[in-house]
Structures are given as structure tokens and as C-alpha cells.
Motif scaffolding. Structure first.
Motif, PDB file in Angstrom:
ATOM      1  N   ARG A  64       0.768  -1.082  -0.016  1.00 50.18           N
ATOM      2  CA  ARG A  64      -0.039  -0.012   0.016  1.00 50.18           C
ATOM      3  C   ARG A  64       0.966   1.423   0.066  1.00 50.18           C
ATOM      4  NH1 ARG A  64      -3.252  -1.951   3.016  1.00 50.18           N
ATOM      5  NH2 ARG A  64      -2.363  -1.643   5.244  1.00 50.18           N
ATOM      6  N   ARG A  65       1.980   1.292   0.862  1.00 53.38           N
ATOM      7  CA  ARG A  65       2.838   2.504   0.944  1.00 53.38           C
ATOM      8  C   ARG A  65       3.445   2.793  -0.350  1.00 53.38           C
ATOM      9  NH1 ARG A  65       7.971   3.775   3.369  1.00 53.38           N
ATOM     10  NH2 ARG A  65       8.264   5.921   2.715  1.00 53.38           N
ATOM     11  N   LEU A  66       3.960   1.514  -1.171  1.00 52.46           N
ATOM     12  CA  LEU A  66       4.610   1.608  -2.437  1.00 52.46           C
ATOM     13  C   LEU A  66       3.745   2.025  -3.630  1.00 52.46           C
ATOM     14  CD1 LEU A  66       7.486  -0.483  -1.344  1.00 52.46           C
ATOM     15  CD2 LEU A  66       7.618   1.847  -1.313  1.00 52.46           C
ATOM     16  N   GLY A  67       2.549   1.439  -3.488  1.00 57.45           N
ATOM     17  CA  GLY A  67       1.689   1.505  -4.695  1.00 57.45           C
ATOM     18  C   GLY A  67       1.795   0.458  -5.354  1.00 57.45           C
ATOM     19  N   LEU A  68       2.111  -0.889  -4.843  1.00 59.51           N
ATOM     20  CA  LEU A  68       2.318  -1.955  -5.788  1.00 59.51           C
ATOM     21  C   LEU A  68       1.225  -3.065  -5.935  1.00 59.51           C
ATOM     22  CD1 LEU A  68       5.776  -2.916  -4.244  1.00 59.51           C
ATOM     23  CD2 LEU A  68       5.538  -2.007  -6.525  1.00 59.51           C
ATOM     24  N   ALA A  69       1.164  -3.626  -6.983  1.00 60.91           N
ATOM     25  CA  ALA A  69       0.085  -4.394  -7.077  1.00 60.91           C
ATOM     26  C   ALA A  69       0.515  -5.866  -6.826  1.00 60.91           C
ATOM     27  CB  ALA A  69      -0.440  -4.459  -8.587  1.00 60.91           C
ATOM     28  N   GLU A  70      -0.376  -6.723  -6.196  1.00 60.94           N
ATOM     29  CA  GLU A  70       0.046  -8.135  -5.863  1.00 60.94           C
ATOM     30  C   GLU A  70       0.950  -8.920  -6.930  1.00 60.94           C
ATOM     31  OE1 GLU A  70      -1.968 -12.162  -4.309  1.00 60.94           O
ATOM     32  OE2 GLU A  70      -2.955 -10.395  -4.078  1.00 60.94           O
ATOM     33  N   ASP A  71       0.469  -8.661  -8.233  1.00 64.71           N
ATOM     34  CA  ASP A  71       1.497  -9.264  -9.330  1.00 64.71           C
ATOM     35  C   ASP A  71       2.835  -8.837  -9.501  1.00 64.71           C
ATOM     36  OD1 ASP A  71       0.536  -6.838 -10.453  1.00 64.71           O
ATOM     37  OD2 ASP A  71       0.264  -7.892 -12.553  1.00 64.71           O
ATOM     38  N   GLU A  72       3.073  -7.605  -8.829  1.00 64.24           N
ATOM     39  CA  GLU A  72       4.457  -6.896  -8.720  1.00 64.24           C
ATOM     40  C   GLU A  72       5.343  -7.528  -7.736  1.00 64.24           C
ATOM     41  OE1 GLU A  72       3.846  -2.734 -10.902  1.00 64.24           O
ATOM     42  OE2 GLU A  72       2.772  -2.830  -8.982  1.00 64.24           O
ATOM     43  N   VAL A  73       4.702  -8.189  -6.765  1.00 68.04           N
ATOM     44  CA  VAL A  73       5.445  -8.326  -5.475  1.00 68.04           C
ATOM     45  C   VAL A  73       5.722  -9.928  -5.242  1.00 68.04           C
ATOM     46  CG1 VAL A  73       5.529  -8.394  -3.098  1.00 68.04           C
ATOM     47  CG2 VAL A  73       4.466  -6.395  -4.530  1.00 68.04           C
TER      48      VAL A  73
END
Length: 83
Positions: free
Chosen positions: A21-30
């Protein structure tokens, strides 16, 4: 897909979802299997593995929101023949 490591500062107890949430990442990017790893909990510093493109976008260069990275994440393998 190449992956890199980035660091983020979060208030403990931190979760992977907090970092995303803090970094603005989607689940498929992590890499959710890697998770959020405490590097220095006393300083609220954590690391997570993300796609190379996401690492460039949120990395600490320019206007990125990460506190460090992207850092390379080469595989660790034995050197030389087995003994």
C-alpha cells in the motif's frame, strides 16, 4: 521475470500489505512467497522482492517512494565441485 529487492520503512508491526500500500504496488508486482523481511526492525527497515519494472518505478532514485533500491538479487549457488 527478473526480480530486485527494495527497502521500505514501516511502523512495526509491519505487514507485506502495508508495504504494498505504501509503495503503490499490485500483488502481481510482488513476490508474496518471499514476503516482507525485517532488515533492521529497530530502525523500521524492511525489504521485499518486486519485479524489475516495479523496482525502477518505486526505487529511491528520483520521485520513488522506497527507502532504498532497487538492489540486485542474484541466486546464491555453491562455487566449484561438491566435496
Amino acid at each position: 521475470m527478473a526480480e530486485v529487492l527494495i527497502t521500505v520503512r514501516l511502523t512495526a508491526p509491519a505487514t507485506l500489505e502495508d508495504a504494498m500500500r505504501r509503495l503503490g504496488l499490485a500483488e502481481d508486482e510482488v513476490d508474496t512467497a518471499y514476503g516482507l523481511v525485517p532488515v533492521d526492525p529497530g530502525r523500521n527497515l524492511y525489504v521485499l522482492r518486486v519485479t524489475e519494472e516495479a523496482g525502477r518505478r518505486v526505487g529511491d532514485s528520483g520521485a520513488g517512494t522506497a527507502d532504498g533500491g532497487p538492489y540486485s538479487d542474484p541466486p546464491i549457488e555453491p562455487y566449484g565441485p561438491p566435496r
